[in-house]
Design a protein around this motif. Sequence first.
Motif, PDB file in Angstrom:
ATOM      1  N   GLU A  87       0.874  -1.238   0.053  1.00  0.00           N
ATOM      2  CA  GLU A  87       0.048  -0.052  -0.089  1.00  0.00           C
ATOM      3  C   GLU A  87       1.016   1.305   0.100  1.00  0.00           C
ATOM      4  O   GLU A  87       1.045   1.983   1.010  1.00  0.00           O
ATOM      5  N   ASN A  88       1.730   1.429  -1.204  1.00  0.00           N
ATOM      6  CA  ASN A  88       2.430   2.483  -1.276  1.00  0.00           C
ATOM      7  C   ASN A  88       3.770   2.519  -0.260  1.00  0.00           C
ATOM      8  O   ASN A  88       4.458   3.327  -0.026  1.00  0.00           O
ATOM      9  N   TYR A  89       3.984   1.207   0.184  1.00  0.00           N
ATOM     10  CA  TYR A  89       5.216   1.230   1.335  1.00  0.00           C
ATOM     11  C   TYR A  89       5.146   2.239   2.146  1.00  0.00           C
ATOM     12  O   TYR A  89       6.020   2.933   2.501  1.00  0.00           O
ATOM     13  N   ILE A  90       4.126   2.251   3.249  1.00  0.00           N
ATOM     14  CA  ILE A  90       3.980   3.210   4.128  1.00  0.00           C
ATOM     15  C   ILE A  90       4.646   2.628   5.294  1.00  0.00           C
ATOM     16  O   ILE A  90       4.897   1.139   5.531  1.00  0.00           O
ATOM     17  N   PRO A  91       5.094   3.425   6.450  1.00  0.00           N
ATOM     18  CA  PRO A  91       5.992   2.786   7.521  1.00  0.00           C
ATOM     19  C   PRO A  91       4.916   1.924   8.160  1.00  0.00           C
ATOM     20  O   PRO A  91       3.659   2.212   8.404  1.00  0.00           O
ATOM     21  N   GLN A  92       5.640   0.904   8.957  1.00  0.00           N
ATOM     22  CA  GLN A  92       4.932   0.059   9.893  1.00  0.00           C
ATOM     23  C   GLN A  92       3.911   0.795  10.919  1.00  0.00           C
ATOM     24  O   GLN A  92       2.854   0.295  11.148  1.00  0.00           O
ATOM     25  N   ASP A  93       4.381   1.747  11.672  1.00  0.00           N
ATOM     26  CA  ASP A  93       3.534   2.270  12.615  1.00  0.00           C
ATOM     27  C   ASP A  93       2.392   3.212  12.087  1.00  0.00           C
ATOM     28  O   ASP A  93       1.559   3.821  12.979  1.00  0.00           O
ATOM     29  N   ARG A  94       2.240   3.237  10.730  1.00  0.00           N
ATOM     30  CA  ARG A  94       1.182   4.102  10.327  1.00  0.00           C
ATOM     31  C   ARG A  94       0.242   2.990   9.313  1.00  0.00           C
ATOM     32  O   ARG A  94      -0.540   3.574   8.875  1.00  0.00           O
ATOM     33  N   LEU A  95       0.315   1.800   9.529  1.00  0.00           N
ATOM     34  CA  LEU A  95      -0.519   0.956   8.925  1.00  0.00           C
ATOM     35  C   LEU A  95      -2.159   1.142   9.122  1.00  0.00           C
ATOM     36  O   LEU A  95      -2.894   1.237   8.399  1.00  0.00           O
ATOM     37  N   GLY A  96      -2.468   1.642  10.272  1.00  0.00           N
ATOM     38  CA  GLY A  96      -3.741   1.751  11.041  1.00  0.00           C
ATOM     39  C   GLY A  96      -4.331   3.107  10.403  1.00  0.00           C
ATOM     40  O   GLY A  96      -5.557   3.302  10.448  1.00  0.00           O
ATOM     41  N   ASP A  97      -3.431   4.059   9.702  1.00  0.00           N
ATOM     42  CA  ASP A  97      -3.719   5.345   9.156  1.00  0.00           C
ATOM     43  C   ASP A  97      -4.451   5.071   7.681  1.00  0.00           C
ATOM     44  O   ASP A  97      -4.792   6.169   6.978  1.00  0.00           O
ATOM     45  N   GLN A  98      -4.217   3.730   6.968  1.00  0.00           N
ATOM     46  CA  GLN A  98      -4.797   3.912   5.846  1.00  0.00           C
ATOM     47  C   GLN A  98      -6.344   4.050   5.597  1.00  0.00           C
ATOM     48  O   GLN A  98      -7.292   3.920   6.557  1.00  0.00           O
ATOM     49  N   GLY A  99      -6.947   4.834   4.534  1.00  0.00           N
ATOM     50  CA  GLY A  99      -8.152   5.114   4.577  1.00  0.00           C
ATOM     51  C   GLY A  99      -9.194   4.089   4.537  1.00  0.00           C
ATOM     52  O   GLY A  99     -10.339   4.192   4.866  1.00  0.00           O
ATOM     53  N   LYS A 100      -8.673   2.861   3.872  1.00  0.00           N
ATOM     54  CA  LYS A 100      -9.688   1.642   3.877  1.00  0.00           C
ATOM     55  C   LYS A 100      -9.883   1.232   5.240  1.00  0.00           C
ATOM     56  O   LYS A 100     -10.936   0.289   5.449  1.00  0.00           O
ATOM     57  N   LEU A 101      -9.037   1.575   6.013  1.00  0.00           N
ATOM     58  CA  LEU A 101      -9.394   0.980   7.458  1.00  0.00           C
ATOM     59  C   LEU A 101      -9.974   2.266   8.372  1.00  0.00           C
ATOM     60  O   LEU A 101     -10.595   1.722   9.478  1.00  0.00           O
ATOM     61  N   THR A 102     -10.098   3.408   7.815  1.00  0.00           N
ATOM     62  CA  THR A 102     -10.826   4.642   8.682  1.00  0.00           C
ATOM     63  C   THR A 102     -12.235   4.778   8.273  1.00  0.00           C
ATOM     64  O   THR A 102     -12.618   5.763   8.677  1.00  0.00           O
ATOM     65  N   GLY A 103     -12.560   4.132   6.965  1.00  0.00           N
ATOM     66  CA  GLY A 103     -13.739   4.473   6.643  1.00  0.00           C
ATOM     67  C   GLY A 103     -13.985   5.217   5.373  1.00  0.00           C
ATOM     68  O   GLY A 103     -14.773   5.264   4.526  1.00  0.00           O
TER      69      GLY A 103
END
Length: 419
Positions: A378-394
């Motif tokens: 997912e665009n190689y985002i840092p591990q500590d920001r995996l939860g900030d992906q749009g598909k996880l926040t709605g």
Amino acid sequence: MFGFKRRTAPAPPQKRSTVQMVDLSDYATMLSTGGYTRLADSPEVLAVVDEIAKLVSNMSLHLMQASDTGAVRVRNELARLIDVNPAHNMTRKTWIMKMVRDLFLYGDGNSIAQIVVQPGSDYLSQLRPLDMSQVSYMYDENSDELTVRYKGRDFGSNQLLHVTLNPDPRYPQIGTGYSRITKPLIDDLAGAQNTKSTFMSGRYMPNLIVAVDADAEGLASKEGRDKIRKRYLESDSGEPWIIPSGMLNVEQVKPMTLNDLAINDTVEVDKKTIASIFGVPAFLIGVGEFNKEEYNNFINTTIASVGNTIAQAMTKDVLISTQMYFQFDPRSLYSYDLDEQVTAGATMVDHMAMTRNELRSWLGLEPREDMEQLLALENYIPQDRLGDQGKLTGNSDDTTNTGDDTTKGGDANDPEEAN
């Protein structure tokens, strides 16, 4: 200073009523029969053992500690001592090479080093290798204790690092090596080499045959034959011979080759057999062509086995911690090209099993500060920001980035966004 204390069990007493000298081989008989060739005198065996010794000594020797999540490498003074300079004026590579050569050649399945401690302490100072030609063994039948006698001095098991290869059936604390099982092959190879040397020297095969009339004067005596040779067959270098027709007939003899004697085939078979006994690919001693799979299997079996033998002996004789052990790292010995390393490393990075700096270390490159984070897809985002992906926040239509804002885009009903 150097980590862990050595074992401090009391040394065995010098005299025991049940001690007997251990005689493991029939070397006296072998030597008295004549024609005995040592393993160390065989070029084929030397080539095999040197290859094993070089590869085992190329592996790093790590001090490991068990933990709840797996083994962790320990980096302390003891680890440095063992992996850098285990004995005075010796590197780890030369120390390991000496040990492996002892196991296969000079120690007949045994290699021994004295555990030397620092004066006034119980901390390890060095593991001094012994000259195996000066070693003999004494066995106590009551306690199953083995005492090593070296230059008139007795050492107990707590004072030595003792590595063994092919344990003896009667005295499993002592190795037996390969001398007995390889003796016939070594003798055959030595005999073939002597035959080849004699054959190639040409001392026993004339290159010319001269037929002489039987009525020639003096043919029956050496003096007569010398007279004919000097009269007709000797001339200045490059000058033609002038001989009487009908009296002499000169014929050149075509020499035999080694193929005619089948020596090469016999030597090749013996080399393959020796390589098989030692678990080494035959192409490493000049028979056949290189095979990558066979070589990697050689690393996984023979080299790993010898390394484990040494590492386990060191764990038993040097360490007292039940949570620590020594282990060789064979990964650098495998035969693979750069593309394979990059592909495997990239897969590990994609699965967050390693950082990009660890991959760079695989490839022999220096680390970079910006390559320490674990990255995911997912665009190689840092591990500590995996939860900030749009598909996880709605906000499934948003595109995640790694900047200060969590997502780009926004609510379509927002007037400011609509404008």
